[in-house]
Scaffold this motif. Structure first.
Motif: not given
Ligand SMILES: Nc1nc2c(ncn2[C@@H]2O[C@H](COP(=O)(O)OP(=O)(O)OP(=O)(O)O)[C@@H](O)[C@H]2O)c(=O)[nH]1
Length: 167
Positions: A72-96
């Motif tokens: 919940y601490s990642f959801i409640i009272g949060v104003h914004g997110y930065v979703l990060v992936y690595s250009v060298t990992s397709l899996h990290s892109f799918q995770v976001i």
């Protein structure tokens, strides 16, 4: 004196994609080649944008995957997110993509009235439109300042028809 507004931003993404490096570079202006898995870390920084000052509280998280349950601490009272992936990992892109879905589910109630609809209605009345969240203290000052400004504007408008302004 400018009003300092608090903003909590959470950095999410798969393991070892550069979340800590991004936060560290932004806050400290440094980059390190080393890798030390994050448990959770927070950074604070005052960010000035034009005349506005923001107290940015950045939360750097331990890497997630598609099976992670976001606390919940990642959801409640949060104003914004930065979703990060690595250009060298397709899996990290799918995770976001999966994290994005989880964030939407986590916020529970879905929006039924779009801002553009509120704006259109206000325009049809010749009124000012502002969308606010009292919980996030978003624009709450602005709304009442605007009402006072509008009342003063109408009172001061010499020779113009007096009318009540709706917001
Ligand atoms: N080449 C390159 N390497 C990077 C970049 N950003 C981070 N790294 C390297 O990638 C590795 C992981 O970086 P971190 O910032 O620790 O990654 P993280 O996503 O915070 O990792 P977790 O804490 O495990 O989730 C480190 O060795 C960094 O030096 C980048 O933009 N380019």
């Amino acid at each position: 004196m400018p009003l300092v507004r608090y903003r909590k931003v959470v950095i999410l993404g798969y393991r070892c994609v550069g979340k800590t490096s991004l936060a560290h570079q932004f806050v400290e202006g440094e980059f390190s080649e080393g890798y030390d898995p994050t448990v959770e870390n927070t950074y604070s920084k005052i960010v000035t944008l034009g005349k506005d000052e923001f107290h940015l509280h950045l939360v750097d998280t331990a890497g997630q995957d598609e099976y992670s349950i976001l606390p919940y601490s990642f959801i409640i009272g949060v104003h914004g997110y930065v979703l990060v992936y690595s250009v060298t990992s397709l899996h990290s892109f799918q995770v976001i993509e999966s994290l994005y879905q989880k964030l939407h589910e986590g916020h529970g109630k879905t929006r039924e009235v779009q801002a553009v609809e509120g704006k259109k209605l206000a325009e049809s009345w010749g009124a000012t439109f502002m969308e606010s969240s009292a919980r996030e203290n978003q624009l709450t000052q602005g709304i009442f300042t605007k009402v006072i400004q509008e009342i003063a504007r109408v009172e001061n408008s010499y020779g113009q028809e007096r009318r009540c302004h709706l917001m």
